[in-house]
Design a protein around this motif. Structure first.
Motif, short mmCIF file in Angstrom:
data_model
loop_
_atom_site.label_atom_id
_atom_site.label_comp_id
_atom_site.label_asym_id
_atom_site.label_seq_id
_atom_site.Cartn_x
_atom_site.Cartn_y
_atom_site.Cartn_z
N LEU A 239 0.83 -1.21 0.00
CA LEU A 239 0.00 0.00 0.00
C LEU A 239 0.87 1.26 0.00
N LYS A 240 1.98 1.22 0.79
CA LYS A 240 2.86 2.38 0.81
C LYS A 240 3.49 2.62 -0.55
N ARG A 241 3.95 1.52 -1.19
CA ARG A 241 4.56 1.69 -2.50
C ARG A 241 3.53 2.17 -3.52
N ALA A 242 2.33 1.57 -3.49
CA ALA A 242 1.29 2.00 -4.42
C ALA A 242 0.92 3.46 -4.18
N ASN A 243 0.86 3.87 -2.91
CA ASN A 243 0.51 5.26 -2.60
C ASN A 243 1.59 6.21 -3.07
N ARG A 244 2.89 5.81 -2.84
CA ARG A 244 3.98 6.67 -3.31
C ARG A 244 3.95 6.81 -4.83
N GLU A 245 3.74 5.68 -5.52
CA GLU A 245 3.71 5.74 -6.98
C GLU A 245 2.52 6.56 -7.47
N LEU A 246 1.36 6.42 -6.79
CA LEU A 246 0.18 7.17 -7.19
C LEU A 246 0.40 8.67 -6.98
N GLN A 247 1.01 9.03 -5.83
CA GLN A 247 1.28 10.45 -5.58
C GLN A 247 2.27 11.00 -6.59
N SER A 248 3.33 10.20 -6.87
CA SER A 248 4.32 10.64 -7.86
C SER A 248 3.68 10.78 -9.24
N TYR A 249 2.85 9.79 -9.58
CA TYR A 249 2.17 9.81 -10.88
C TYR A 249 1.27 11.04 -10.98
N SER A 250 0.51 11.31 -9.92
CA SER A 250 -0.40 12.46 -9.94
C SER A 250 0.37 13.77 -10.07
N TYR A 251 1.50 13.86 -9.34
CA TYR A 251 2.29 15.09 -9.42
C TYR A 251 2.86 15.29 -10.82
N ILE A 252 3.44 14.21 -11.36
CA ILE A 252 4.08 14.32 -12.67
C ILE A 252 3.06 14.66 -13.75
N VAL A 253 1.91 13.94 -13.71
CA VAL A 253 0.88 14.21 -14.72
C VAL A 253 0.39 15.65 -14.59
N GLY A 254 0.13 16.09 -13.36
CA GLY A 254 -0.33 17.47 -13.16
C GLY A 254 0.69 18.48 -13.63
N HIS A 255 1.97 18.21 -13.33
CA HIS A 255 3.03 19.15 -13.71
C HIS A 255 3.19 19.23 -15.21
N ASP A 256 3.28 18.05 -15.88
CA ASP A 256 3.54 18.05 -17.31
C ASP A 256 2.33 18.51 -18.12
N LEU A 257 1.14 18.26 -17.63
CA LEU A 257 -0.03 18.76 -18.34
C LEU A 257 -0.25 20.26 -18.08
N ARG A 258 0.23 20.71 -16.94
CA ARG A 258 0.03 22.12 -16.59
C ARG A 258 0.93 23.03 -17.44
N ALA A 259 2.15 22.52 -17.79
CA ALA A 259 3.09 23.37 -18.52
C ALA A 259 2.51 23.88 -19.85
N PRO A 260 2.00 22.97 -20.73
CA PRO A 260 1.41 23.50 -21.96
C PRO A 260 0.16 24.34 -21.71
N LEU A 261 -0.57 24.03 -20.63
CA LEU A 261 -1.76 24.81 -20.31
C LEU A 261 -1.37 26.24 -19.93
N VAL A 262 -0.28 26.37 -19.16
CA VAL A 262 0.21 27.71 -18.82
C VAL A 262 0.61 28.47 -20.07
N ASN A 263 1.26 27.75 -21.01
CA ASN A 263 1.64 28.40 -22.27
C ASN A 263 0.40 28.89 -23.03
N ILE A 264 -0.62 28.04 -23.07
CA ILE A 264 -1.84 28.42 -23.77
C ILE A 264 -2.45 29.67 -23.13
N MET A 265 -2.50 29.67 -21.80
CA MET A 265 -3.08 30.82 -21.09
C MET A 265 -2.26 32.09 -21.36
#
Length: 497
Positions: A239-265
């Motif tokens: 559960l700890k490993r799954a939670n760490r990976e999920l948190q990392s995944y969420s952060y990375i996805v949010g960060h990388d999707l946010r970059a082009p969105l900021v450019n668009i804005m």
């Protein structure tokens, strides 16, 4: 003898009476300790049962949160299945553990707080799903970014940790009580053993048999507790490993999707500014227009607006590529695996053949060991794993020397271990774990790619019951070691990661 006989006759009933009293005392004491043993055993099992059900409640919350995020990212209805199932079970599961929590001394304040947090988290997830369903993606994202849901989950996790500590402490204390009960029981039996042997041999036999039963019960409970601790430890680590990976995944996805969105804005604002300049120019009567404002208007139309639109289109393409890669990874993770008998000495040459054109162009060589193991596994998953690894080895070859790639393998216990080694440009030590993260690459970014290949490899290998590791020396080469179950049928339900 005549004189002694009456004394002996009187002594025998007294000795028998003393023996009977002693036997009765031993029996009563044994019953008392047996009752304590049973009570302590029941309390320990109750604590362990509460811990398991609390872990299940937390797992249901995590399933619901994972389902919510999948739906918010993709918008596909199929991702809501786990959320609906978890939503239907969470309240029932909470109700089932409430009585046990009160019985084990967990305060009403803590129980009420946990209930409010669970309700708040469910309400937050329902709200984001409703907003997403209504097409209000920005509002749904705003709710998620408010961090209220994250704070609630963090506090739920803290409460679950406290419950885990309480139940483990109770199990430990009850185990100590069991040992004390058994020890005092043995002392009482030993103290009366001499007289019981002389006076009541049968009682000694029954007492010893009873002691053995108690010892067996104590050993059985100790073994049960040990096995339970091992299972809980394994589940907690997962559960700890799954939670760490999920948190990392969420952060990375949010960060990388946010970059082009900021450019668009940003470029949308630039587009609005340029449009405002042109609109202001057009609103002026011809007589009021001067060369300076005309030049600014023409520059806005001919330069600023096309440039802004170009950047917006580029950022939208980038977002589309990222989303497609995320969906590809999600589809691979949910595909049903199918085991079949495979000879890796035949499978890997098929993978190499698909790269033959690139090998001919670059002059690179791939050397396959003739001693590759037989496995029962998923053909497509293995092809994707080794295709990605070989493709990476070719992509990141050192231009100063001819690329040489070795593939070797062996069977080890119930696993197959395959190594893919190259003499490429290598990976720095600080990037050895980072390369397995989504959208992350190491070294100079001079090769095409989105940084998803190795994340895909690790996800597939873990689904096959193993893991992938890497060793590398910068400037010399890299070795990836892939370990997976030789027989996919041996993987127990729920152990795929």
């Amino acid at each position: 003898m005549v004189i002694a006989r009456p004394a002996f006759s009187r002594a025998v009933p007294l000795m028998l009476l003393a023996g009977a009293i002693l036997l009765l005392a031993v029996v009563l004491l044994s019953l008392r300790f047996a009752n304590q043993t049973r009570q302590n055993s029941n309390d320990a099992l109750d604590a362990s049962g509460l811990n398991n059900r609390a872990l299940l409640l937390f797992s249901l919350m995590q399933d619901a949160e994972t389902s919510q995020r999948g739906y918010l990212i993709t918008g596909e209805e199929k991702y809501l299945g786990p959320f609906k199932r978890a939503e239907a079970l969470i309240n029932l599961q909470f109700t089932s553990i409430t009585g046990d929590m009160m019985k084990l001394g967990i305060s009403d304040v803590t129980i009420d707080r946990l209930k409010r947090l669970v309700d708040e988290k469910l309400a937050e997830m329902r709200r984001t799903i409703a907003l997403k369903t209504a097409g209000k993606d920005a509002d749904a994202s705003a709710v998620v970014r408010s961090d209220n849901g994250k704070l609630a989950m963090d506090e739920i996790r803290q409460i679950m940790t406290r419950i885990d500590a309480i139940t483990h402490n109770i199990s430990f204390q009850k185990g100590m009580s069991l040992d004390n009960a058994a020890r005092w029981l043995l002392i009482s039996i030993a103290g009366g053993a001499v007289l019981l042997i002389i006076l009541v041999g049968g009682a000694v036999y029954l007492a010893i048999a009873h002691a053995r039963q108690l010892e067996a019960a104590s050993n059985a409970l100790a073994e049960h507790n040990e096995m339970l601790e091992v299972r809980i430890g394994e589940r907690t680590r997962f559960l700890k490993r799954a939670n760490r990976e999920l948190q990392s995944y969420s952060y990375i996805v949010g960060h990388d999707l946010r970059a082009p969105l900021v450019n668009i804005m940003g470029f949308t604002s630039e587009l609005e500014r340029a449009a405002g300049i042109f609109a202001g120019y057009m609103k002026k009567p011809p007589a009021a227009r001067d060369a300076l404002t005309e030049k600014a208007a023409l520059e806005a139309v001919d330069v600023d607006i096309p440039e802004a639109l170009g950047f917006i289109r580029s950022s939208m393409r980038r977002m589309d590529d990222l989303i497609n890669e995320i969906l590809r990874l999600a589809r691979a993770g949910s595909r049903q695996l199918a085991g079949e008998h495979l000879d890796l000495a035949e499978l890997l040459p098929e993978t190499v053949a698909n790269l033959q054109h690139r090998l001919d162009e670059s002059g690179a060589s791939i050397v396959l060991s003739p001693r590759l193991p037989h496995v029962v596994s998923d053909r497509l998953a293995l092809q994707q794993i080794f295709s990605n690894l070989l493709d990476n080895a070719l992509k990141y070859a050192d231009p100063s020397r001819k690329a040489l790639i070795h593939v070797s393998g062996m069977a080890m216990g119930g696993n197959a271990v395959i190594q893919v080694s190259d003499n490429g440009r290598g990976i720095s030590e600080r990037d050895l774990e980072r390369i397995f993260e989504l959208f992350r690459r190491s070294g100079p970014q001079d090769r095409p790619g989105e940084g998803i290949g190795l994340a895909h490899v690790r996800a597939l290998v873990r689904r096959l019951g193993g893991d992938v590791t890497v060793q590398s020396v910068l400037g010399e080469g890299t070795t990836f070691t892939v370990t997976f179950a030789a027989d996919i049928g041996s993987i127990k339900d729920g152990e795929e990661t």
